[in-house]
Design a protein around this motif. Sequence first.
Motif, PDB file in Angstrom:
ATOM      1  N   VAL A  52       0.840  -1.199   0.000  1.00 17.56           N
ATOM      2  CA  VAL A  52       0.000   0.000   0.000  1.00 17.56           C
ATOM      3  C   VAL A  52       0.874   1.248   0.000  1.00 17.56           C
ATOM      4  O   VAL A  52       0.668   2.175  -0.797  1.00 17.56           O
ATOM      5  CB  VAL A  52      -0.947   0.017   1.221  1.00 17.56           C
ATOM      6  N   PHE A  53       1.867   1.281   0.877  1.00 12.77           N
ATOM      7  CA  PHE A  53       2.726   2.458   0.964  1.00 12.77           C
ATOM      8  C   PHE A  53       3.506   2.677  -0.331  1.00 12.77           C
ATOM      9  O   PHE A  53       3.798   3.823  -0.707  1.00 12.77           O
ATOM     10  CB  PHE A  53       3.682   2.329   2.147  1.00 12.77           C
ATOM     11  N   ALA A  54       3.849   1.589  -1.015  1.00  8.53           N
ATOM     12  CA  ALA A  54       4.590   1.712  -2.272  1.00  8.53           C
ATOM     13  C   ALA A  54       3.780   2.448  -3.333  1.00  8.53           C
ATOM     14  O   ALA A  54       4.355   3.099  -4.226  1.00  8.53           O
ATOM     15  CB  ALA A  54       4.994   0.335  -2.781  1.00  8.53           C
ATOM     16  N   GLU A  55       2.462   2.384  -3.237  1.00 10.60           N
ATOM     17  CA  GLU A  55       1.616   3.107  -4.192  1.00 10.60           C
ATOM     18  C   GLU A  55       1.715   4.615  -3.998  1.00 10.60           C
ATOM     19  O   GLU A  55       1.338   5.386  -4.888  1.00 10.60           O
ATOM     20  CB  GLU A  55       0.169   2.651  -4.037  1.00 10.60           C
ATOM     21  N   PHE A  56       2.216   5.034  -2.843  1.00  9.65           N
ATOM     22  CA  PHE A  56       2.373   6.463  -2.557  1.00  9.65           C
ATOM     23  C   PHE A  56       3.843   6.873  -2.568  1.00  9.65           C
ATOM     24  O   PHE A  56       4.204   7.909  -1.996  1.00  9.65           O
ATOM     25  CB  PHE A  56       1.773   6.783  -1.182  1.00  9.65           C
ATOM     26  N   ALA A  57       4.697   6.077  -3.228  1.00 10.91           N
ATOM     27  CA  ALA A  57       6.152   6.294  -3.173  1.00 10.91           C
ATOM     28  C   ALA A  57       6.545   7.700  -3.605  1.00 10.91           C
ATOM     29  O   ALA A  57       7.485   8.289  -3.048  1.00 10.91           O
ATOM     30  CB  ALA A  57       6.864   5.256  -4.037  1.00 10.91           C
ATOM     31  N   ASP A  58       5.845   8.265  -4.571  1.00 10.56           N
ATOM     32  CA  ASP A  58       6.212   9.593  -5.067  1.00 10.56           C
ATOM     33  C   ASP A  58       5.819  10.712  -4.108  1.00 10.56           C
ATOM     34  O   ASP A  58       6.192  11.870  -4.320  1.00 10.56           O
ATOM     35  CB  ASP A  58       5.555   9.841  -6.435  1.00 10.56           C
ATOM     36  N   ARG A  59       5.115  10.368  -3.022  1.00  8.19           N
ATOM     37  CA  ARG A  59       4.654  11.389  -2.072  1.00  8.19           C
ATOM     38  C   ARG A  59       5.256  11.210  -0.679  1.00  8.19           C
ATOM     39  O   ARG A  59       4.965  11.996   0.223  1.00  8.19           O
ATOM     40  CB  ARG A  59       3.121  11.353  -1.965  1.00  8.19           C
ATOM     41  N   LEU A  60       6.105  10.208  -0.494  1.00  4.53           N
ATOM     42  CA  LEU A  60       6.610   9.916   0.843  1.00  4.53           C
ATOM     43  C   LEU A  60       7.695  10.888   1.306  1.00  4.53           C
ATOM     44  O   LEU A  60       7.796  11.187   2.494  1.00  4.53           O
ATOM     45  CB  LEU A  60       7.151   8.485   0.903  1.00  4.53           C
TER      46      LEU A  60
END
Length: 271
Positions: A52-60
């Motif tokens: 799930v967190f990988a789907e937001f990688a560009d925002r971390l």
Amino acid sequence: MSERVRRRDQHVVVERDVLVRYLDAWTATTLRSQRGGTYVECGGFAADAVRVFAEFADRLDGHHLELVVTGPAPVAVPAGLSVREMTEPFGFAGPVLAHVEDDWPVAESLARGKGHEVVVTGAEPGDDHRARLRTAGLRCVLAVDLVAEDGAAQTLVFATADSKHLATFKNELWAVDEFAGIRYRDPRDPERTLVDISLTPQLLPLRRVLSAELARRGSCSVAELQQHTLLETIYRPADAVAALTAAAAAGDISREPEKGRLTPRTVVACR
């Protein structure tokens, strides 16, 4: 894989689906906040959380998002995600979402704190899970029995202090795979009715609850019954409108105004 093994896994399939869906919504909200957040995984879904967190990688980058796990930390994690093993005593700053597998001392400890939320899976049916988490400080609690094809049941519990987050969790609860072999049951339903998972679920159990609440109050607004539905049943506020609309069409309740769509301001009463 044998049918016996598949049936044992039915509960896990639904638990994982609900948790992943809600974690996705929680992460999106967390990354819009300056406070950041912490996800605590005290079960077997750490790899699912990382995906799930990988789907937001560009925002971390530039956000404080932390994954805390029991046991060894996952090896492959997206850049910008902090990962550490959990230690006691628990101390977390900012919003926390925790998943616990039927460990109530840990669940109650993690429930204490501003912005904390807890998902408990694999709980035994019949216990007053709602009271335990409300005592820990989370007033909005959902408990739902997951009943497999062979009748085996486990209870899924979600607790939060934010009624909007409870509504979001319920939306995800009813959006999971309807073919997983699980039906829902409200632990507080005296009829113990099994309800198929569906975006438009069977509403007879809810109609009974609302009829009883309306008989107790005499009359009230639709908005008040929507709030009761959110806080006291496994259903969503929108389901209350559908149930009351059916009850009015059947002549079971009166309404004011008498015509038009039911709105939160519509006043309903027992006949």
